[in-house]
Design a protein around this motif. Structure first.
Motif, short mmCIF file in Angstrom:
data_model
loop_
_atom_site.label_atom_id
_atom_site.label_comp_id
_atom_site.label_asym_id
_atom_site.label_seq_id
_atom_site.Cartn_x
_atom_site.Cartn_y
_atom_site.Cartn_z
N ALA A 197 44.40 47.04 47.88
CA ALA A 197 43.36 47.51 46.72
C ALA A 197 44.12 48.51 45.86
O ALA A 197 43.96 48.30 44.48
N PHE A 198 44.86 49.44 46.24
CA PHE A 198 45.68 50.56 45.32
C PHE A 198 46.85 49.53 44.53
O PHE A 198 47.01 49.82 43.39
N ASP A 199 47.30 48.63 45.22
CA ASP A 199 48.27 47.57 44.75
C ASP A 199 47.85 46.79 43.57
O ASP A 199 48.58 46.62 42.62
N ALA A 200 46.64 46.23 43.85
CA ALA A 200 45.97 45.52 42.80
C ALA A 200 45.06 46.67 41.62
O ALA A 200 45.07 45.79 40.55
N ASN A 201 45.25 47.73 41.89
CA ASN A 201 44.62 48.72 41.04
C ASN A 201 45.38 49.76 40.84
O ASN A 201 45.03 50.87 41.35
N PRO A 202 46.72 49.96 40.36
CA PRO A 202 47.54 50.87 40.35
C PRO A 202 47.10 52.20 39.59
O PRO A 202 47.33 53.32 39.65
N ASP A 203 46.08 51.90 38.66
CA ASP A 203 45.63 52.94 37.68
C ASP A 203 44.42 53.69 38.56
O ASP A 203 43.69 54.60 38.21
#
Length: 433
Positions: A197-203
């Motif tokens: 999830a963090f990889d898909a949403n780096p912001d």
């Protein structure tokens, strides 16, 4: 219930059933992602063989949506708009366990902690696990941790969940830190789903996940889950203010309850440290009794941050077992929410404090009207005693301002343990007047 394999598995209850089981509550999975739930009355022994077909029928819309998103790995639906699925091997390969530290903050609950650590040992990724022992009365926690090679024991003598959470941020050396309560059992792909999830949403500044019940063995557990529990649904969602204006931030904070709970949340470590970590005057172990998790998420929103709710990062939570415990929890929820909005918001400045105070009044009035009406219409699912407990927590916090008393407690603890590390200097709102 796994739709992919067509199998249903009964999860044994930790607590003895108060009466004969009256039905089945099923969490429905597809390709490693929870997509729906199903509650059926009847004899579980008779229902379980029928469950695969009943679950398939009841979740057709959710299955279609999942299949559209995951038909091929090169789908036009971006990673940031879909839950991480087992079939996406290239994406999964980027999920590196060395990026994540898992923190379990606990105090004298060795049996719950043992179950929590046993589940963490089954994760698909190798991650560091910190157990923060918060002002213990005995050595039980250290003993339990000694049986789990993956876990590292850390003592935090200053009492309060927020102190323990901040200690975890100081001890961790990874860019991501996830928090689970000691009465939680993670699913095997939980850490993998968080990192994806963090990889898909780096912001994203924070990612929260699904919290389903470990058991529904007592009336209190059934009532809590029937009233909404900790579950926040099976669709990924994002929350971020549209601008830095305090009014826009307050509008985002108003929806913070839909983004999950502190029993299952993860942060970019440096971003959370940059805003001061968790407020030590909030949470269990202080006069405010709660709110430290939601306040940290809300403060991120106040700085323009992004929070992502990802249901694939799923855990199971052992709800309060008795009605007395549940009433006390609802009272603490009310006190923590009021303390968060009225007390802790002072350190954000006058503009934010004013907007959050307006938000507290709106939140209280809407909550009071809605919960009283729900209790009148469905008293068995939402007993009036729980409504009164929650409202009394709000009223007492608004009238007595426990945040100020919590500040004094925090200052005494800081003075009493001068050699213990601080995540950041105590903010202005915590300095002696």
């Amino acid at each position: 219930m796994d739709l992919g394999t067509g199998t249903a598995r009964a999860v044994p209850a930790v607590t003895s059933f108060e009466c004969a089981p009256e039905g089945v509550h099923a969490l429905i999975w597809l390709h490693g992602v929870p997509v729906a739930e199903l509650t059926l009355p009847g004899d579980p022994a008779e229902l379980l063989p029928q469950l695969p077909e009943l679950a398939r029928r009841s979740s057709e819309a959710a299955v279609r949506e999942h299949q559209v998103q995951h038909t091929v790995e090169e789908t036009a639906v971006s990673c940031a708009q879909r839950s991480p699925c087992e079939s996406e091997k290239a994406w999964r390969a980027r999920a590196d366990g060395s990026l994540l530290t898992v923190a379990v903050c606990t105090r004298d609950r060795p049996e719950d902690l043992a179950r929590c650590l046993e589940a963490l040992a089954l994760l698909t990724l190798d991650v560091e696990v910190l157990v923060i022992d918060n002002d213990p009365e005995g050595d039980w926690t250290r003993t339990v941790v000694g049986h789990h090679p993956r876990a590292r024991y850390v003592l935090e003598p200053r009492r309060g969940t927020a102190w323990a959470r901040n200690r975890a941020l100081l001890e961790a050396r990874t860019p991501l830190v996830a928090f689970v309560d000691d009465d939680v059992q993670v699913q095997p792909r939980w850490a993998e789903a968080l990192i994806m999830a963090f990889d898909a949403n780096p912001d994203a500044d924070a990612v929260t996940g699904l919290v389903s019940p470990t058991e529904l063995a007592t009336r209190a557990q059934v009532v809590f889950e029937a009233a909404g529990g900790f579950g926040r649904g099976y669709r990924q969602r994002r929350l971020q203010p549209s601008s830095a204006d305090p009014r826009e931030a307050a509008r985002a904070v108003y929806h913070i309850g839909a983004m999950g709970t502190g029993a299952n949340m993860a942060f970019h470590r440096e971003r959370l440290i940059a805003i001061g970590g968790f407020d030590p005057a909030l949470g269990p172990g202080t006069p405010t009794r709660g709110g430290e998790d939601q306040e940290a998420l809300s403060r991120l929103l106040a700085t323009g941050g992004l929070i992502v709710y990802e249901p694939a990062a799923a855990v199971r939570h052992r709800h309060r077992r008795t009605m007395d415990e549940l009433r006390d929890q609802r009272r603490a929820d009310g006190a923590g929410s009021a303390s968060l909005l009225i007390g802790a918001s002072r350190k954000l400045g006058a503009a934010h404090h004013r907007q959050w105070s307006f938000l507290a009044i709106r939140w209280f009035l809407k909550s009071a009207a809605w919960t009283v009406a729900a209790s009148v219409l469905r008293p068995s699912a939402r007993p009036m005693s729980l409504v009164r407990s929650n409202l009394s927590g709000w009223i007492q916090a608004l009238a007595r301002d426990p945040y100020r008393r919590a500040v004094e407690q925090i200052l005494r603890q800081a003075d009493g343990h001068p050699d213990e590390p601080l995540l950041a200097p105590l903010p202005l709102a915590l300095k002696r007047r």
